[in-house]
Design an enzyme around this catalytic site. Sequence first.
Site, PDB file in Angstrom:
ATOM      1  N   ASN A   1      21.582  56.668   4.460  1.00  0.00           N
ATOM      2  CA  ASN A   1      21.387  55.622   5.447  1.00  0.00           C
ATOM      3  C   ASN A   1      22.673  55.515   6.250  1.00  0.00           C
ATOM      4  O   ASN A   1      23.648  54.917   5.800  1.00  0.00           O
ATOM      5  CB  ASN A   1      21.059  54.310   4.728  1.00  0.00           C
TER       6      ASN A   1
ATOM      7  N   HIS B   1      11.749  47.421   9.147  1.00  0.00           N
ATOM      8  CA  HIS B   1      11.746  47.156   7.697  1.00  0.00           C
ATOM      9  C   HIS B   1      10.447  47.642   7.058  1.00  0.00           C
ATOM     10  O   HIS B   1      10.063  47.164   5.986  1.00  0.00           O
ATOM     11  CB  HIS B   1      11.853  45.640   7.382  1.00  0.00           C
TER      12      HIS B   1
ATOM     13  N   GLY C   1      17.199  39.835   4.387  1.00  0.00           N
ATOM     14  CA  GLY C   1      18.501  40.411   4.068  1.00  0.00           C
ATOM     15  C   GLY C   1      19.456  40.017   5.180  1.00  0.00           C
ATOM     16  O   GLY C   1      19.391  38.885   5.677  1.00  0.00           O
ATOM     17  N   ASN C   2      20.327  40.933   5.599  1.00  0.00           N
ATOM     18  CA  ASN C   2      21.124  40.640   6.790  1.00  0.00           C
ATOM     19  C   ASN C   2      20.203  40.587   8.002  1.00  0.00           C
ATOM     20  O   ASN C   2      20.310  39.721   8.847  1.00  0.00           O
ATOM     21  CB  ASN C   2      22.205  41.696   6.976  1.00  0.00           C
ATOM     22  N   GLY C   3      19.292  41.577   8.071  1.00  0.00           N
ATOM     23  CA  GLY C   3      18.198  41.498   9.040  1.00  0.00           C
ATOM     24  C   GLY C   3      17.018  40.877   8.312  1.00  0.00           C
ATOM     25  O   GLY C   3      16.875  41.053   7.103  1.00  0.00           O
TER      26      GLY C   3
ATOM     27  N   MET D   1      24.540  34.366   3.733  1.00  0.00           N
ATOM     28  CA  MET D   1      23.806  33.174   3.326  1.00  0.00           C
ATOM     29  C   MET D   1      24.499  32.435   2.190  1.00  0.00           C
ATOM     30  O   MET D   1      24.444  31.207   2.121  1.00  0.00           O
ATOM     31  CB  MET D   1      22.371  33.563   2.949  1.00  0.00           C
TER      32      MET D   1
ATOM     33  N   ILE E   1      18.509  37.753   0.243  1.00  0.00           N
ATOM     34  CA  ILE E   1      18.263  36.307   0.211  1.00  0.00           C
ATOM     35  C   ILE E   1      16.961  36.003  -0.536  1.00  0.00           C
ATOM     36  O   ILE E   1      16.922  35.145  -1.417  1.00  0.00           O
ATOM     37  CB  ILE E   1      18.207  35.745   1.649  1.00  0.00           C
TER      38      ILE E   1
ATOM     39  N   GLU F   1      15.396  37.659  -2.768  1.00  0.00           N
ATOM     40  CA  GLU F   1      15.420  37.965  -4.200  1.00  0.00           C
ATOM     41  C   GLU F   1      16.319  37.016  -4.980  1.00  0.00           C
ATOM     42  O   GLU F   1      16.086  36.754  -6.151  1.00  0.00           O
ATOM     43  CB  GLU F   1      15.931  39.411  -4.411  1.00  0.00           C
TER      44      GLU F   1
ATOM     45  N   GLU G   1      14.397  50.377  -1.061  1.00  0.00           N
ATOM     46  CA  GLU G   1      14.066  51.273   0.050  1.00  0.00           C
ATOM     47  C   GLU G   1      14.449  52.708  -0.271  1.00  0.00           C
ATOM     48  O   GLU G   1      13.778  53.639   0.161  1.00  0.00           O
ATOM     49  CB  GLU G   1      14.779  50.792   1.324  1.00  0.00           C
TER      50      GLU G   1
HETATM   51  P1  ADP Z   1      20.832  44.289   4.006  1.00  0.00           P
HETATM   52  O1  ADP Z   1      19.878  43.724   4.984  1.00  0.00           O
HETATM   53  O2  ADP Z   1      22.149  44.668   4.593  1.00  0.00           O
HETATM   54  O3  ADP Z   1      20.227  45.292   3.063  1.00  0.00           O
HETATM   55  P2  ADP Z   1      20.740  42.521   1.704  1.00  0.00           P
HETATM   56  O4  ADP Z   1      19.288  42.708   1.490  1.00  0.00           O
HETATM   57  O5  ADP Z   1      21.682  42.987   0.664  1.00  0.00           O
HETATM   58  O6  ADP Z   1      21.226  43.027   3.111  1.00  0.00           O
HETATM   59  O7  ADP Z   1      20.955  40.948   1.903  1.00  0.00           O
HETATM   60  C1  ADP Z   1      22.173  40.416   2.274  1.00  0.00           C
HETATM   61  C2  ADP Z   1      22.030  38.911   2.347  1.00  0.00           C
HETATM   62  O8  ADP Z   1      21.609  38.421   1.069  1.00  0.00           O
HETATM   63  C3  ADP Z   1      23.329  38.213   2.685  1.00  0.00           C
HETATM   64  O9  ADP Z   1      23.106  37.200   3.633  1.00  0.00           O
HETATM   65  C4  ADP Z   1      23.706  37.596   1.359  1.00  0.00           C
HETATM   66  O10 ADP Z   1      24.434  36.424   1.543  1.00  0.00           O
HETATM   67  C5  ADP Z   1      22.362  37.278   0.770  1.00  0.00           C
HETATM   68  N1  ADP Z   1      22.457  37.003  -0.674  1.00  0.00           N
HETATM   69  C6  ADP Z   1      22.774  37.831  -1.679  1.00  0.00           C
HETATM   70  N2  ADP Z   1      22.792  37.153  -2.852  1.00  0.00           N
HETATM   71  C7  ADP Z   1      22.492  35.859  -2.570  1.00  0.00           C
HETATM   72  C8  ADP Z   1      22.356  34.644  -3.334  1.00  0.00           C
HETATM   73  N3  ADP Z   1      22.540  34.648  -4.646  1.00  0.00           N
HETATM   74  N4  ADP Z   1      22.021  33.529  -2.685  1.00  0.00           N
HETATM   75  C9  ADP Z   1      21.829  33.523  -1.358  1.00  0.00           C
HETATM   76  N5  ADP Z   1      21.928  34.610  -0.584  1.00  0.00           N
HETATM   77  C10 ADP Z   1      22.268  35.765  -1.176  1.00  0.00           C
END
Ligand code: ADP
Length: 602
Positions: free
Chosen positions: A7, A170, A200-202, A274, A322, A324, A379
């Site tokens: 990726n 996604h 997630g971030n997106g 988050m 977020i 999960e 993914e």
């Molecule tokens: P990407 O889209 O880059 O794959 P992820 O799926 O890893 O990103 O998600 C990242 C987001 O998940 C970030 O905003 C992070 O703050 C949030 N996150 C991870 N763990 C927690 C948690 N325990 N509580 C709230 N948000 C979380």
Amino acid sequence: MNILTLNAGSSSLKAALLDAATGRTLFDMTAERLLDAPVLQFSDGTTIELESKGPERAIAVCLEALADKLKDHQVDGVAHRVVHGGEAFDRAVRITEEVEATIESLIPLAPLHNPVNLKGIRVAKDVFPDVDHFAVFDTAFHQSLPTRAKTYALPKALAKKYGIRRYGFHGTSHKYVAATAAAFLGAEPSDLRIISCHLGNGCSVTAIEYGRSIETSMGMTPLEGLAMGTRSGDIDPSIIAYLNREAGLNPQEIDDILNKKSGLLGMSGISNDMRAILDASTQGNADAQLAVQVFTHRLRKYIGAYAAIMGGVDAIVFTGGIGENSPIIRHRVAQRLDYLGAVIYEDFNNSVELSDTHPVAEFNMRHSRVKLLAVRTNEQLAMARECARLIQKEDSVNTLPTIPVAISARHIHLRQETVDALFGKGHELRVKKWLSQPGQFAAEETVTVVGPRNQIERVRVLGPVRTVDQLEISRTDEFFLGIDAPVRESGKVDNTPGCRIIGTAGSYDLEDGVICAWRHIHMTPQDAEVFAVQDRDVVEVTVGSGERALTFGNVLIRVSPKYKLEMHIDTDEGNAAEINSGDEGVLSETSGLGVLVKRRVG
Ligand code: ADP
């Protein structure tokens, strides 16, 4: 089969070697700060800090270091994540020169992503020259969006010329978590209406109706829809011209604000993460609190909308970092959804703990009709499996029989009670002509179908009588009658519209039962074995050959010992493709959430 997934992003590169059969990760690498001095972290615990070699060489130095680490591992294929597949790709493909050229041609649609994805492909082909490379597209799963969902209300010619439509992203994650959720519930994706929330971030949310993506919140680019880490999601498009006029910002600056400085980061002024926002919100920071409210309010709005579009929902799935990991976000989104039949169980929600061995957790009350699930997305595994399937398929040259095609004109199936109401008590349908499906016949009886706009006379009744009334019409009929009928498989008439029907002895108001039949293939269990498909798989069929060849996606498999091998399409489809009953089709490939079957070669 060991598949290396890659990726390549603008500032980071993630790689993982997976055993596609077991799902085990054998090795992985995360490279950050690609544009400065790349820092490479490997799953064997080592870290390498490289000197800056400039953006041109950044991916190459990372992959060379990775190849060195992998020299004792077998690599059978490389799966590349590609963000935008445009109209061209509705599934993963082996990368050829033509595929590379197409990805390149899609750069205007995804200027931030496709160039770096392509660079990853080109460099990886040099570094891993002896294996085949595959592209897995974020947009592919959403190619099933119906035209009404993918069309922006813009001038048609303009939209067509510039490829402006909704594509969705996604897709790999939405498809994977929908399949995982269905397996957890002991059902097939084709039995369920799922709303999957990838946070997630997106962030995006998708309506998956009986296995197909039919609505999704991201659009032509990943900017549309939910509020995200740094993206605004939905805004009034006039804001762009307003910012240009009033704030003197140019298009590039506005694009930058909407993609990189908005969302959680923009609203809170604190972070795009988050966790940081939630911490600040509990400490009383009003901007962080508002950011959380906007984030969850927007998602609740979409869930309600998607339930409305599907006429209900069976499971709401939360995934991504977020979805999960954050009970408070799930709580804010899923509370007070009782009106939809979704009742959250807060204790379960608070104790969700996902892991590789427990990738799904249910957090609804036992009596909740709608399941609330947290599902760990993967993914990389989804990419590895798609790629492994393509490698296996290539090996399987075979000679599948062709499939006769029949065109179904509009028709109606009736219950005996309805026959009584239309043709007189105790009336028995009379056989006019036996049909190719054993035991089925076109009856002498016809009915008049009355819609709000028009009526259609002499609609043929098919026998024998059934347990539900069902009127099957084409898209053209729908508009003529003034009825909005969903595409459904036979028998699935929940939440479908009704209409009035008139027979020789009376009329009857159908409460529901009007559908556009989902194109399908009838076959026996023996045929299913030959084609290596199962009941309810979704496949693709090519009809005709040479220039006249036309491929129908989204063809549903129906298996029963009572059936005879035949594909049914409606009159609109037959006319559009200049197909006549008696033409033959070839099963080319499955799509959607079904299993993959062999491709017919030659
Ligand atoms: P990407 O889209 O880059 O794959 P992820 O799926 O890893 O990103 O998600 C990242 C987001 O998940 C970030 O905003 C992070 O703050 C949030 N996150 C991870 N763990 C927690 C948690 N325990 N509580 C709230 N948000 C979380």
